[in-house]
Design a protein around this motif. Sequence first.
Motif, PDB file in Angstrom:
ATOM      1  N   LEU A 156       0.803  -1.372   0.212  1.00 27.78           N
ATOM      2  CA  LEU A 156      -0.005   0.321  -0.026  1.00 27.78           C
ATOM      3  C   LEU A 156       1.200   1.214  -0.145  1.00 27.78           C
ATOM      4  N   ARG A 157       0.620   2.019  -1.089  1.00 32.75           N
ATOM      5  CA  ARG A 157       1.320   3.407  -0.873  1.00 32.75           C
ATOM      6  C   ARG A 157      -0.121   4.871  -1.445  1.00 32.75           C
ATOM      7  N   VAL A 158       0.135   5.469  -0.159  1.00 40.67           N
ATOM      8  CA  VAL A 158      -0.971   6.238  -0.243  1.00 40.67           C
ATOM      9  C   VAL A 158      -0.518   7.822  -0.215  1.00 40.67           C
ATOM     10  N   ALA A 159      -0.822   8.463  -1.862  1.00 44.74           N
ATOM     11  CA  ALA A 159       0.562   9.524  -1.779  1.00 44.74           C
ATOM     12  C   ALA A 159      -0.351  10.403  -0.809  1.00 44.74           C
ATOM     13  N   ILE A 187       3.278  -0.450   4.323  1.00 47.24           N
ATOM     14  CA  ILE A 187       2.664   0.065   3.638  1.00 47.24           C
ATOM     15  C   ILE A 187       3.315   1.227   4.339  1.00 47.24           C
ATOM     16  N   ALA A 188       2.803   2.727   2.980  1.00 48.49           N
ATOM     17  CA  ALA A 188       4.360   3.946   3.141  1.00 48.49           C
ATOM     18  C   ALA A 188       2.915   5.411   3.101  1.00 48.49           C
ATOM     19  N   LEU A 189       2.530   5.624   3.851  1.00 45.20           N
ATOM     20  CA  LEU A 189       1.566   7.270   3.314  1.00 45.20           C
ATOM     21  C   LEU A 189       2.308   8.242   3.197  1.00 45.20           C
ATOM     22  N   GLY A 190       2.001   9.383   2.394  1.00 41.80           N
ATOM     23  CA  GLY A 190       2.891  10.592   1.907  1.00 41.80           C
ATOM     24  C   GLY A 190       2.244  11.550   3.196  1.00 41.80           C
ATOM     25  N   ASP A 218       5.220   3.220   7.251  1.00 41.42           N
ATOM     26  CA  ASP A 218       6.133   4.113   7.484  1.00 41.42           C
ATOM     27  C   ASP A 218       4.996   5.372   7.177  1.00 41.42           C
ATOM     28  N   VAL A 219       5.092   6.137   7.973  1.00 39.26           N
ATOM     29  CA  VAL A 219       3.568   6.980   8.379  1.00 39.26           C
ATOM     30  C   VAL A 219       4.375   8.615   7.877  1.00 39.26           C
ATOM     31  N   GLY A 220       4.015   8.817   6.870  1.00 40.02           N
ATOM     32  CA  GLY A 220       4.287  10.542   6.621  1.00 40.02           C
ATOM     33  C   GLY A 220       4.391  11.467   7.374  1.00 40.02           C
ATOM     34  N   GLU A 221       5.251  12.642   7.468  1.00 38.30           N
ATOM     35  CA  GLU A 221       4.213  13.557   7.745  1.00 38.30           C
ATOM     36  C   GLU A 221       2.855  13.971   7.774  1.00 38.30           C
ATOM     37  N   GLY A 222       2.257  14.046   9.145  1.00 39.00           N
ATOM     38  CA  GLY A 222       0.887  14.587   9.078  1.00 39.00           C
ATOM     39  C   GLY A 222      -0.203  13.790   8.875  1.00 39.00           C
ATOM     40  N   ARG A 246       6.911   3.946  12.000  1.00 36.38           N
ATOM     41  CA  ARG A 246       8.026   4.371  12.045  1.00 36.38           C
ATOM     42  C   ARG A 246       6.857   5.705  11.588  1.00 36.38           C
ATOM     43  N   GLN A 247       7.113   6.750  12.946  1.00 36.47           N
ATOM     44  CA  GLN A 247       6.064   7.718  12.703  1.00 36.47           C
ATOM     45  C   GLN A 247       6.918   8.720  11.990  1.00 36.47           C
ATOM     46  N   GLY A 248       6.047   9.806  11.260  1.00 38.94           N
ATOM     47  CA  GLY A 248       6.743  11.146  11.478  1.00 38.94           C
ATOM     48  C   GLY A 248       6.077  12.391  12.161  1.00 38.94           C
ATOM     49  N   LYS A 249       6.743  13.632  11.419  1.00 37.82           N
ATOM     50  CA  LYS A 249       6.549  14.590  12.270  1.00 37.82           C
ATOM     51  C   LYS A 249       4.468  14.711  11.880  1.00 37.82           C
ATOM     52  N   ALA A 250       4.240  15.356  12.983  1.00 38.40           N
ATOM     53  CA  ALA A 250       3.039  14.929  14.238  1.00 38.40           C
ATOM     54  C   ALA A 250       1.952  14.470  12.679  1.00 38.40           C
ATOM     55  N   SER A 251       2.616  12.866  12.773  1.00 36.94           N
ATOM     56  CA  SER A 251       1.033  12.223  12.405  1.00 36.94           C
ATOM     57  C   SER A 251       1.130  11.357  13.376  1.00 36.94           C
ATOM     58  N   GLN A 252      -0.312  10.598  13.648  1.00 38.61           N
ATOM     59  CA  GLN A 252      -1.579   9.706  14.598  1.00 38.61           C
ATOM     60  C   GLN A 252      -1.174   8.316  13.780  1.00 38.61           C
TER      61      GLN A 252
END
Lengths: 443, 250
Positions: A156-159, A187-190, A218-222, A246-252
């Motif tokens: 899964l990739r979500v842009a 899974i990677a979320l943009g 990998d959960v990207g910023e926000g 792995r959580q990026g900035k301001a991610s939930q």
Amino acid sequence: MDNAKPQLMDRPKAEAKHAASETSGAALVSALDELLGVQADVALDAVPVPHRRVERWKYTPVAAWWKDVLASEVQTVAAAGCEANPVPGLDAYRLVFVNGTFDAAASDLPVHTGVMCMPVSQRGDAPLQSADAFSPEESDWFAGLNGRYSQEGLYLRVAQGVELDRPILIHHHTCGAGVFNVLRHDIALGLNASVKIVQWSTAAAEADGAVNVLTRADVGEGARLHIDKVQDEEGTVRHIAFEDIRQGKASQVEVHTITVRGAWVRNDLAFRINGQGAHAELNGAFLPGEGEFVDNHTTVDHRVPHCTSSENYKGILYGKSTGVFNGKVFVRPDAQQTNAYQQNANILASDMASMNAKPELEIYADDVKCSHGCTVGQFDSDALFYARSRGVGLEAAKAMLVHAFIGDVLKGLAVTEVRLEVEHRLAEKHGWDVWSDHLNDDA
Amino acid sequence: MLKINELKASVEEAAILKGLNLTINPGEVHAIMGPNGSGKSTLASVLAGREEYEVEGGSVDFNGADLLDMDATERARAGLFLAFQYPVEIPGVSNINFMRAAVNGKREHEGLEPIKGKAFLDMVKKKAQLVELDGRLRNRSVNEGFSGGEKKRNEIFQMAMLEPELAILDETDSGLDIDALRIVSDGVNAMRSPERSFLVITHYQRLLEYIVPDFVHVLVDGRIVRSGGKELALELEEKGYDWIKEDIVA
Ligand SMILES: Nc1ncnc2c1ncn2[C@@H]1O[C@H](COP(=O)(O)OP(=O)(O)O)[C@@H](O)[C@H]1O
Ligand SMILES: [Mg+2]
């Protein structure tokens, strides 16, 4: 040893030496390699075989059977006997995996701008995320097994900015004997992307073998990732699951783990909070019945300032069942202004049940708020008597207290239909008939 | 309706009730008064079936059945109700769901289908009016965060919902101001009928001005030492419990 790696997060790698001497599985591993045509790029030998002397496996005996996993016949059964949709009324995209094989006919993939969602086997040249020094493959033998043998799972990739309109239901089903059901979801979320995932595991009554699922995200910023994870497996399959997040900035990120049924279940969640302002939420409820074993291990690694984590696990143990909870919270020296909360409360519903609970907080920053609580008790006898004095039956009174006890965890589930179905299945398993009524009112 | 014969009971090895006799006929209101620690709440708990209390001897007949042979649920379903001196808080269970489970328990016992939502809500509305129970309290967790007075009103509300044959009220007056006392008493009085009996436990005579008893009993050290009409309560109020105690010794 790799010096670049902080000692803080070292999981039991240091214990590998003495434990590795227990390994006699090398021959089995190569047999399985051959069967699966796997190139051995993940070295299992470097990781300690699960053993009670290894802290992470102290309360979770596997000595009697860990080698069986390697001796499994790998089956690729098509959708035989798989429940059509385990969550009635749920409007979701679906990926169905039966014994580790993607069942295209039973699946319904999204066609959505900015979303790549497919089985791993159909992703073409798109790269998988690789494990790093902190991934469970590096420290846990079963995760190593997953790293070596998994060939299928969700890709899964979500842009950036994309919010998927419906949840994705991943249904794992296991059937047959001697099954080795290995899956890895990638899974990677943009930036600011958002998705809800339901992971639902079932197994047929005659199923036995192992289920080994690793979810790497990998959960990207926000970005926002919500996972409702439900385990309701019949038969005698042993289920082990890893989340490598792995959580990026301001991610939930929220992971809600509900174990309805399962002969032997181990959940191992690891959250790495790498970006400021992020929030991690880990909730769980487990209600093992006679003879069942449920183990929840969690690690929340606060690496940067201004993040929050909240953890709430509730266990109710029936019959001769066993539960394990181990909650690690690391607050690294840089992670000032961390707010970390952990709660684990358990009820022993029988004299024969046992619970091993251990919070482990390691705090290396000084300006933080961390609290934790851990309790093991019985049903409140005053409340039971009060209810009975109003004509409520003993079992119904207990069911009422159970619902009150795990209600906060159930309410946290991201998808309402999942909550209703979990409640339905719990009521069915334990023979509670007052439940469904109760619940509709709350909704 | 209720016939208690030479009842002896203990808790944690300590003898509390030491041979208690009491007969209550349909429609009667009996009051039990007595000093703190004399065993009033113990009697209530033993009758309601609390398992921590050990019955050491005697018998209790309830409408021809052996009460001591039933568990707490069965006693309630057979028509016994206890309004607790200290109502229990149950976080996470809404008052309304609690009552529905109770009402349906009783209906199951009577061979009836579970009550329909609308009929149940109508019933709740009607019975809540009886004790002027704030509507918001219905959806809150059972007794959680209720004031002392709200808890006692909630007990009487529950009694009204379950329409017992015999209601035991354990110090329902404690912690009530005069307005609440009047509301609670009016609720109880509205439920008096030739078929329904009450056992009103109180430390003070004040409640008995509102709920006028047919009989008054004085409990001292696990036994009923004196019985009389409602004037006995006034006498007690005037002379205090020491008077009775001295009287027994003499
Ligand atoms: N659960 C209990 N455990 C130990 N002692 C108790 C318990 N309940 C009551 N008692 C004792 O029994 C005696 C009678 O108590 P109780 O029935 O509450 O009296 P009353 O209601 O008349 O004030 C007291 O001495 C009290 O301390
Ligand atoms: Mg008392």
